[in-house]
Enzyme design. Sequence first.
Site, PDB file in Angstrom:
ATOM      1  N   CYS A  37     -15.819   1.887  -6.176  1.00 53.90           N
ATOM      2  CA  CYS A  37     -16.207   1.946  -7.595  1.00 53.90           C
ATOM      3  C   CYS A  37     -15.963   0.589  -8.270  1.00 53.90           C
ATOM      4  CB  CYS A  37     -15.456   3.075  -8.288  1.00 53.90           C
ATOM      5  SG  CYS A  37     -16.188   3.583  -9.837  1.00 53.90           S
TER       6      CYS A  37
ATOM      7  N   HIS B 251     -16.239   7.965  -4.539  1.00 49.79           N
ATOM      8  CA  HIS B 251     -14.784   7.890  -4.358  1.00 49.79           C
ATOM      9  C   HIS B 251     -14.310   8.677  -3.134  1.00 49.79           C
ATOM     10  CE1 HIS B 251     -13.457   5.992  -8.145  1.00 49.79           C
ATOM     11  NE2 HIS B 251     -14.578   6.486  -8.618  1.00 49.79           N
TER      12      HIS B 251
ATOM     13  N   GLU C  77     -11.430   8.443  -1.758  1.00 50.31           N
ATOM     14  CA  GLU C  77     -10.004   8.781  -1.913  1.00 50.31           C
ATOM     15  C   GLU C  77      -9.810  10.020  -2.778  1.00 50.31           C
ATOM     16  OE1 GLU C  77     -11.583   6.875  -3.775  1.00 50.31           O
ATOM     17  OE2 GLU C  77     -10.608   6.458  -5.689  1.00 50.31           O
TER      18      GLU C  77
END
Lengths: 82, 232
Positions: free
Chosen positions: B88, B190, B192
Amino acid sequence: MPKYQFVIDIQYKSNVRDPRGEMIKRVLNDEYRIPASNLRLGKSIHLEIDAESMEEALKLVDKACEKLLVNTVTETYEVRKI
Amino acid sequence: MTRSFPKAQVVVYPGSNCDRDALWALKYVGFDAEFIGIHDHIDADLVILPGGFSYGDYLRVGAVAAREPIASEIKDFVNRGGLVIGICNGFQILIEMRLLSGALLQNSTGKFICKVVELEVSDITTPFTNYFIKGERILLPIAHGFGRYVKTDELKTNVVFRYTEDVNGSDEFIAGVSNNDKNVIGLMPHPERSIERLICSDDGLRVFLSAFNYIKLKKTQEDQKANAKVGV
């Protein structure tokens, strides 16, 4: 040391789409019946530079643009004295 | 490279977010992981630039973060073959650092988009995608206002992830790219944030597993080489 004042006008290159400009143009066209076109929303940065001469000040402004203020991949800029 | 355990560092800029998620994900797959700041030194096998809004993203997304002292450390690390993931805002920072080609501009809708999207894995030969199958469709969350990827250099663009539909106006639905050496990857979704099936999906986990696996294999090979030399 004298101070020199500048305005830096930053715009997206013409081949880069500008969704904010498109939205503003649409509102002008549809809500206010103003026949605006080619509307581009850019940035302008005002600044003062301490330098010995105008020539040196212009060099420093250019350096500022190339190093940080402008992404030359997608943007163009124009420096004006004030 | 005397470390035997894969180590990762997460660079925390003022305004970063998801840095804790990244640290969690790294530890979850087995990395020895820690946070570092903009004045610290890189001592790791993998560096993560997390998401967020570094320095408020006032001038341009990622522009200021890309010029902090840590940036030259990251460039040296990349030249030595170190692995870097930009997620990002981290992707935007890597682009501003010119470690990845292209540009990230405002979404074509003009809006911030926050949702789970379907992606296709286009390149499984990178150190970050060896746990995937080519063409596999995965789910990852996105949350960005400036994620419209614009190609600026045809030759240098190695696409790793693509959206399966038009999400933000990106050229060719591009969601993530790598450099030519494939040791630097940047992506808008994302991974994570998706390491538990309970929330969203666990497809993101395999990005970190891939990196862990790659580093572990490389270390084993290096050890074998070193041992062979000693044996002679």
